[in-house]
Scaffold this active site. Structure first.
Site, short mmCIF file in Angstrom:
data_model
loop_
_atom_site.label_atom_id
_atom_site.label_comp_id
_atom_site.label_asym_id
_atom_site.label_seq_id
_atom_site.Cartn_x
_atom_site.Cartn_y
_atom_site.Cartn_z
N GLY A 12 0.77 -1.24 0.00
CA GLY A 12 0.00 0.00 0.00
C GLY A 12 0.80 1.29 0.00
N MET A 88 -3.37 -6.82 -7.49
CA MET A 88 -2.75 -7.83 -8.35
C MET A 88 -3.77 -8.83 -8.90
SD MET A 88 0.16 -6.48 -8.32
CE MET A 88 1.36 -7.58 -9.05
N LEU A 91 -9.33 -7.62 -13.59
CA LEU A 91 -10.78 -7.43 -13.46
C LEU A 91 -11.47 -7.87 -14.76
CD1 LEU A 91 -10.50 -4.00 -11.67
CD2 LEU A 91 -11.43 -6.10 -10.66
N HIS A 107 1.39 0.85 -13.27
CA HIS A 107 2.17 -0.34 -13.59
C HIS A 107 3.65 0.02 -13.56
CE1 HIS A 107 3.04 -4.24 -15.28
NE2 HIS A 107 3.89 -3.63 -16.09
N ASP A 139 -8.44 -0.75 -19.65
CA ASP A 139 -9.39 -1.27 -20.65
C ASP A 139 -9.50 -2.77 -20.47
OD1 ASP A 139 -7.18 -2.41 -21.80
OD2 ASP A 139 -7.24 -1.22 -23.64
C1 GAR Z 1 3.73 -1.03 -7.31
O1 GAR Z 1 5.06 -1.05 -7.78
C2 GAR Z 1 2.76 -1.08 -8.47
O2 GAR Z 1 3.21 -0.39 -9.60
C3 GAR Z 1 2.72 -2.56 -8.73
O3 GAR Z 1 2.70 -3.15 -7.46
C4 GAR Z 1 3.42 -2.32 -6.55
C5 GAR Z 1 2.54 -2.07 -5.36
O4 GAR Z 1 3.24 -1.45 -4.33
N1 GAR Z 1 1.58 -2.91 -9.51
C6 GAR Z 1 1.59 -3.90 -10.40
O5 GAR Z 1 2.56 -4.59 -10.61
C7 GAR Z 1 0.28 -4.10 -11.12
N2 GAR Z 1 0.45 -5.03 -12.20
P1 GAR Z 1 2.46 -0.89 -3.07
O6 GAR Z 1 1.59 -2.02 -2.54
O7 GAR Z 1 3.55 -0.52 -2.10
O8 GAR Z 1 1.65 0.30 -3.52
#
Ligand code: GAR
Length: 198
Positions: A12, A88, A91, A107, A139
């Protein structure tokens, strides 16, 4: 006041950057709810500490994605923008359609390069010299929606997934609040694949 829902799966830190930006009055919006798909994750604690309603819709308790999403949807009836922040899960097209133009994701790569769940690993294996992060509207594909903002970072020879992720994350924490601010202020216009910043 624009009402946001933030969906997370774990740590988060992107959520925290949005909470901090709102608290610092960078833009005028409220996070009405934080929803996680896993119990006992730090994202729930961050929401709790900020006084934000938070719930876990535990994916493991639902036998189908449709039931899981229906439970999430119950909490989104008054939401203007759904923000995926380290969420993760993919949807369904039905869910995405319902929030067309009001569903954002971040991303950790320069899309369209390296979509999917292991961006940093894929970046290092490929050997690119530049990576970064992308905020985009969602999308029906995976990490394929119209791009709102991107930020590049250098990849170093001695990078590990962890060091690269940390460098990219610093930029995520800057551009995600910026993209949400643009949305809240009505400055994003989607024209086909392109997002115009007004
Ligand atoms: C972040 O680096 C985000 O870009 C990635 O997960 C991490 C979450 O970090 N998202 C993805 O890989 C989506 N495919 P956080 O829980 O510390 O915000």
């Amino acid at each position: 006041m624009t009402k946001l829902a933030v969906l997370c799966s774990g740590r988060g830190s992107d959520l925290q950057s949005i909470i901090d930006a709102i608290n610092d009055k960078k833009f005028s919006a409220e996070i009405s709810i934080v929803i996680t798909d896993k119990p006992n994750v730090p994202a729930l604690t961050r929401a709790e500490n900020a006084g934000i309603k938070n719930i876990c819709v535990d994916r493991k308790k639902f036998s189908t994605r449709a039931e899981f999403e229906a439970e999430i949807l119950k909490n989104l009836s008054e939401i203007d923008l759904v923000v995926l922040a380290g969420f993760m899960r993919i949807l369904s097209p039905d869910f995405v359609k319902k929030f067309s133009g009001r569903l954002m994701n971040i991303h950790p790569s320069l899309l369209p390069a390296f979509p999917g769940a292991h961006a940093h690993r894929d970046v290092l294996n490929y050997g690119v010299k530049i990576s970064g992060c992308t905020v985009h509207f969602v999308d029906e594909g995976t990490d394929s929606g119209p791009i709102i903002l991107q930020k590049a970072v250098e990849v170093f020879d001695d990078d590990t997934e962890e060091t690269l992720a940390a460098r990219v994350l610093e930029q995520e924490h800057i551009i995600y609040p910026q993209a949400i601010k643009l949305f809240v202020e009505g400055k994003l216009k989607i024209e086909g694949r392109k997002v115009k910043i007004l």
